[in-house]
Structure formats: structure tokens, C-alpha cells
Design an enzyme around this catalytic site. Structure first.
Site, PDB file in Angstrom:
ATOM      1  N   ASP A   8       0.815  -1.220   0.000  1.00 37.82           N
ATOM      2  CA  ASP A   8       0.000   0.000   0.000  1.00 37.82           C
ATOM      3  C   ASP A   8       0.850   1.273   0.000  1.00 37.82           C
ATOM      4  O   ASP A   8       1.619   1.513   0.929  1.00 37.82           O
ATOM      5  CB  ASP A   8      -0.902   0.034   1.231  1.00 37.82           C
ATOM      6  CG  ASP A   8      -1.834  -1.164   1.310  1.00 37.82           C
ATOM      7  OD1 ASP A   8      -1.348  -2.303   1.207  1.00 37.82           O
ATOM      8  OD2 ASP A   8      -3.036  -0.963   1.525  1.00 37.82           O
ATOM      9  N   GLU A  39      -4.693   2.200  -3.035  1.00 40.59           N
ATOM     10  CA  GLU A  39      -5.952   2.665  -2.437  1.00 40.59           C
ATOM     11  C   GLU A  39      -5.760   3.749  -1.377  1.00 40.59           C
ATOM     12  O   GLU A  39      -6.735   4.365  -0.953  1.00 40.59           O
ATOM     13  CB  GLU A  39      -6.707   1.481  -1.825  1.00 40.59           C
ATOM     14  CG  GLU A  39      -6.092   0.911  -0.577  1.00 40.59           C
ATOM     15  CD  GLU A  39      -7.151   0.630   0.484  1.00 40.59           C
ATOM     16  OE1 GLU A  39      -8.349   0.701   0.176  1.00 40.59           O
ATOM     17  OE2 GLU A  39      -6.765   0.366   1.632  1.00 40.59           O
ATOM     18  N   ASN A  40      -4.512   3.989  -0.963  1.00 35.77           N
ATOM     19  CA  ASN A  40      -4.211   5.079  -0.038  1.00 35.77           C
ATOM     20  C   ASN A  40      -3.300   6.125  -0.669  1.00 35.77           C
ATOM     21  O   ASN A  40      -2.699   6.932   0.039  1.00 35.77           O
ATOM     22  CB  ASN A  40      -3.522   4.537   1.228  1.00 35.77           C
ATOM     23  CG  ASN A  40      -4.460   3.754   2.107  1.00 35.77           C
ATOM     24  OD1 ASN A  40      -5.373   4.297   2.717  1.00 35.77           O
ATOM     25  ND2 ASN A  40      -4.248   2.450   2.190  1.00 35.77           N
ATOM     26  N   ASN A  67     -10.414  -1.426   0.517  1.00 31.95           N
ATOM     27  CA  ASN A  67     -11.606  -0.918   1.193  1.00 31.95           C
ATOM     28  C   ASN A  67     -11.791   0.587   1.063  1.00 31.95           C
ATOM     29  O   ASN A  67     -12.883   1.108   1.314  1.00 31.95           O
ATOM     30  CB  ASN A  67     -11.591  -1.314   2.675  1.00 31.95           C
ATOM     31  CG  ASN A  67     -10.358  -0.823   3.402  1.00 31.95           C
ATOM     32  OD1 ASN A  67      -9.235  -1.151   3.006  1.00 31.95           O
ATOM     33  ND2 ASN A  67     -10.532  -0.047   4.457  1.00 31.95           N
ATOM     34  N   HIS A  68     -10.732   1.315   0.649  1.00 35.17           N
ATOM     35  CA  HIS A  68     -10.860   2.755   0.399  1.00 35.17           C
ATOM     36  C   HIS A  68     -11.037   3.064  -1.090  1.00 35.17           C
ATOM     37  O   HIS A  68     -10.927   4.221  -1.504  1.00 35.17           O
ATOM     38  CB  HIS A  68      -9.630   3.500   0.915  1.00 35.17           C
ATOM     39  CG  HIS A  68      -9.446   3.421   2.405  1.00 35.17           C
ATOM     40  ND1 HIS A  68     -10.456   3.691   3.297  1.00 35.17           N
ATOM     41  CD2 HIS A  68      -8.357   3.097   3.163  1.00 35.17           C
ATOM     42  CE1 HIS A  68     -10.014   3.535   4.533  1.00 35.17           C
ATOM     43  NE2 HIS A  68      -8.745   3.165   4.476  1.00 35.17           N
ATOM     44  N   HIS A 150      -6.819  -8.102  -0.446  1.00 41.74           N
ATOM     45  CA  HIS A 150      -6.818  -6.974   0.490  1.00 41.74           C
ATOM     46  C   HIS A 150      -7.665  -7.373   1.695  1.00 41.74           C
ATOM     47  O   HIS A 150      -8.894  -7.301   1.669  1.00 41.74           O
ATOM     48  CB  HIS A 150      -7.399  -5.740  -0.203  1.00 41.74           C
ATOM     49  CG  HIS A 150      -7.085  -4.452   0.469  1.00 41.74           C
ATOM     50  ND1 HIS A 150      -5.872  -3.796   0.315  1.00 41.74           N
ATOM     51  CD2 HIS A 150      -7.815  -3.679   1.302  1.00 41.74           C
ATOM     52  CE1 HIS A 150      -5.885  -2.680   1.004  1.00 41.74           C
ATOM     53  NE2 HIS A 150      -7.047  -2.590   1.622  1.00 41.74           N
ATOM     54  N   HIS A 175      -3.223  -4.365   2.817  1.00 46.14           N
ATOM     55  CA  HIS A 175      -4.157  -3.754   3.767  1.00 46.14           C
ATOM     56  C   HIS A 175      -3.564  -3.491   5.143  1.00 46.14           C
ATOM     57  O   HIS A 175      -3.811  -2.444   5.721  1.00 46.14           O
ATOM     58  CB  HIS A 175      -5.445  -4.566   3.929  1.00 46.14           C
ATOM     59  CG  HIS A 175      -6.394  -3.986   4.941  1.00 46.14           C
ATOM     60  ND1 HIS A 175      -6.995  -2.750   4.759  1.00 46.14           N
ATOM     61  CD2 HIS A 175      -6.833  -4.439   6.151  1.00 46.14           C
ATOM     62  CE1 HIS A 175      -7.782  -2.492   5.804  1.00 46.14           C
ATOM     63  NE2 HIS A 175      -7.686  -3.497   6.655  1.00 46.14           N
ATOM     64  N   HIS A 177      -0.445  -3.002   6.038  1.00 48.75           N
ATOM     65  CA  HIS A 177       0.686  -2.074   5.975  1.00 48.75           C
ATOM     66  C   HIS A 177       1.915  -2.561   6.738  1.00 48.75           C
ATOM     67  O   HIS A 177       2.845  -1.789   6.971  1.00 48.75           O
ATOM     68  CB  HIS A 177       0.304  -0.684   6.513  1.00 48.75           C
ATOM     69  CG  HIS A 177      -0.691   0.051   5.687  1.00 48.75           C
ATOM     70  ND1 HIS A 177      -0.724   1.434   5.594  1.00 48.75           N
ATOM     71  CD2 HIS A 177      -1.718  -0.382   4.920  1.00 48.75           C
ATOM     72  CE1 HIS A 177      -1.722   1.807   4.808  1.00 48.75           C
ATOM     73  NE2 HIS A 177      -2.342   0.711   4.386  1.00 48.75           N
TER      74      HIS A 177
END
Length: 257
Positions: A8, A39-40, A67-68, A150, A175, A177
């Protein structure tokens, strides 16, 4: 084929560090294809067209999400239009922007990339990732298949890996990290790591300023997730895949600081 899967990427800090380190890493390791979880990648979570473009311009070939994925509405049309961005495939079909399975033409081979989201401690209302992957594998005849799972629970990630052993080339978790120490090739030839890790600030809590997260745990009140500054790291896993069989020959976890 040597495939690099990057954990991520967190905010502008992580994006800039990736741009500084990725070209040399690809050259030294002889990387043919680079996939990263983005996603981040936008400051404040989510993906934006600008953060995605930054990743692609930095040498990334495909971006996976989590999820983001739908945090930023400005990315919805971009996900529909860009064939190299994969969002979790177990969201409802027909009403969800983007695609959960993408294909990359490498000339000598087509590489399929699938993005899944776990069911434990995340959105339990989604289709089971196990049912989703069974459905998607029936829709591709690619020999080389990568899965970004994820998910929160290490047990769910490892269960998925053994479920897919021999059916896909590699499964890399995202996910949490935090890079895990279990990069390996499973008995039937699938490469695996429970979590590829994070690309972002070293002295942080998952990329966020430590005092903010400590306050959240102590007070239980909402906080704004401001990104930490300082020294960074790029965590990833390198899979060496046999072009003909699609089986993984080796899996190596890497951390670049």
C-alpha cells in the site's frame, strides 16, 4: 517473468518515495511487470485520477485497490476508463465502478490481475472472496494470474493462498501495511506473502502521525489522519514466474529505504 508487487502506497509522501526508488529497483532486479496497491495513494485515503497518474508515470503498470477504493467520487469515471486499475472484485457487478479483474498484454503472455477484499473485519456484506475467485478463474485462460487479496486477518489470507495453490501464479496480501516474513512458494507452485507491506513513512502508524493514532486509541474520538513526514520505505515482493507453466519459481520480500 519477474513481477514486482508493491505494498500500500500511502499519500503523496509514499508516491514521491516510490518515484525516487522504483526505476533503479526495476533495473537491478530485472522486473518485467510492476503492480502496486494504490488505495491510499491520495492524501486522506482513496485514489484520485492525479494520484493514479503519478503512480503510472513513476513506472507502475497496474494499480490495485481495497476498502478505500470508492472514498473519492472523482475516481469513479477514471476507474471505468482505465483498463489497468483493479478494484475489489467482490463488489456487486453492474453498479460498481471499475473492474475487479484486468488483463495486461506483455507480448509473449497475457497477465491477469485480480483484486479481492477479505470478509473478516471489513465489509461482510460483500460476496465471499472464495466464491468470487472461483467465478473469475472460470472467465480467464491466462497462464499467469496474480491476486491482490486486500484483507485484515492473516488466517483468511493464508486460507485463500492454499485454496488457490496451483490455480494462480501468486497471491500477495495487502491492507495491514506491515510486511510479513513468510514470502514463499506453496507446494503446488503458487507464490505467496501474507502482506507485502507499505510504501510510506517509517516512523508512523501505518503512514499516519503517531500522536494522532495514539490519541484516537486513548479517547475513542474521531481524528483527522494527517500523514507523517520523515524517512520512508518501499516494501514489496518479487515473484519469479515461469512463462510457460505460470508457476512461481521464487518469492522474495524486499524493503528499500
Amino acid at each position: 517473468m519477474r513481477i514486482l508487487c508493491i505494498g500500500d502506497v500511502v499519500g503523496g509522501v509514499g508516491c514521491r518515495f516510490l518515484r525516487a526508488k522504483l526505476p533503479a529497483l526495476k533495473r537491478v532486479k530485472g522486473v518485467d511487470l510492476t503492480v502496486c496497491n494504490g488505495e491510499n495513494s491520495a492524501d486522506g485515503n482513496g485514489l484520485t485520477p492525479a494520484s493514479a497518474k503519478f503512480l503510472f508515470d513513476s513506472g507502475v503498470d497496474a494499480v490495485t485497490l481495497g476498502n478505500h477504493a470508492f472514498r473519492r467520487r472523482e475516481a469513479y469515471e477514471y476507474m471505468d476508463a482505465n483498463p489497468f486499475v483493479a478494484r475489489p472484485a467482490n463488489y456487486p457487478g453492474g453498479t460498481t465502478p471499475g473492474s475487479g479483474m484486468i488483463q495486461i498484454d506483455m507480448g509473449r503472455r497475457i497477465v491477469t490481475v485480480i483484486n479481492l477484499m477479505g470478509s473478516m473485519f471489513l465489509d461482510s456484506g460483500l460476496e465471499s472472496p472464495f466464491d468470487t475467485i472461483d467465478r473469475l478463474l472460470g472467465q480467464t485462460d491466462s497462464r499467469i494470474i496474480l491476486v491482490d487479496f486486500h484483507a485484515e486477518a492473516t488466517s483468511e489470507k493464508r486460507a485463500m493462498a492454499y485454496y488457490l495453490d496451483g490455480r494462480v501464479s501468486a497471491v500477495f496480501g495487502t491492507h495491514t501495511h506491515v510486511q510479513t516474513s513468510d514470502a514463499q512458494v506453496l507446494p503446488k507452485g503458487t507464490g505467496y506473502i501474507t502482506d507485502a507491506g507499505m510504501t510510506g513513512t517509517v516512523h508512523s502508524v501505518l503512514g499516519v502521525k503517531t500522536d494522532i493514532i495514539i490519541s484516537k486509541f486513548k479517547t475513542r474520538l474521531p481524528v483527522r489522519f494527517d500523514l507523517a513526514d520523515g524517512d520512508c520505505k518501499l516494501e514489496c515482493v518479487l515473484f519469479d514466474i515461469d512463462d510457460n507453466s505460470g508457476r512461481c519459481k521464487s518469492a522474495e520480500a524486499l524493503r528499500i529505504e
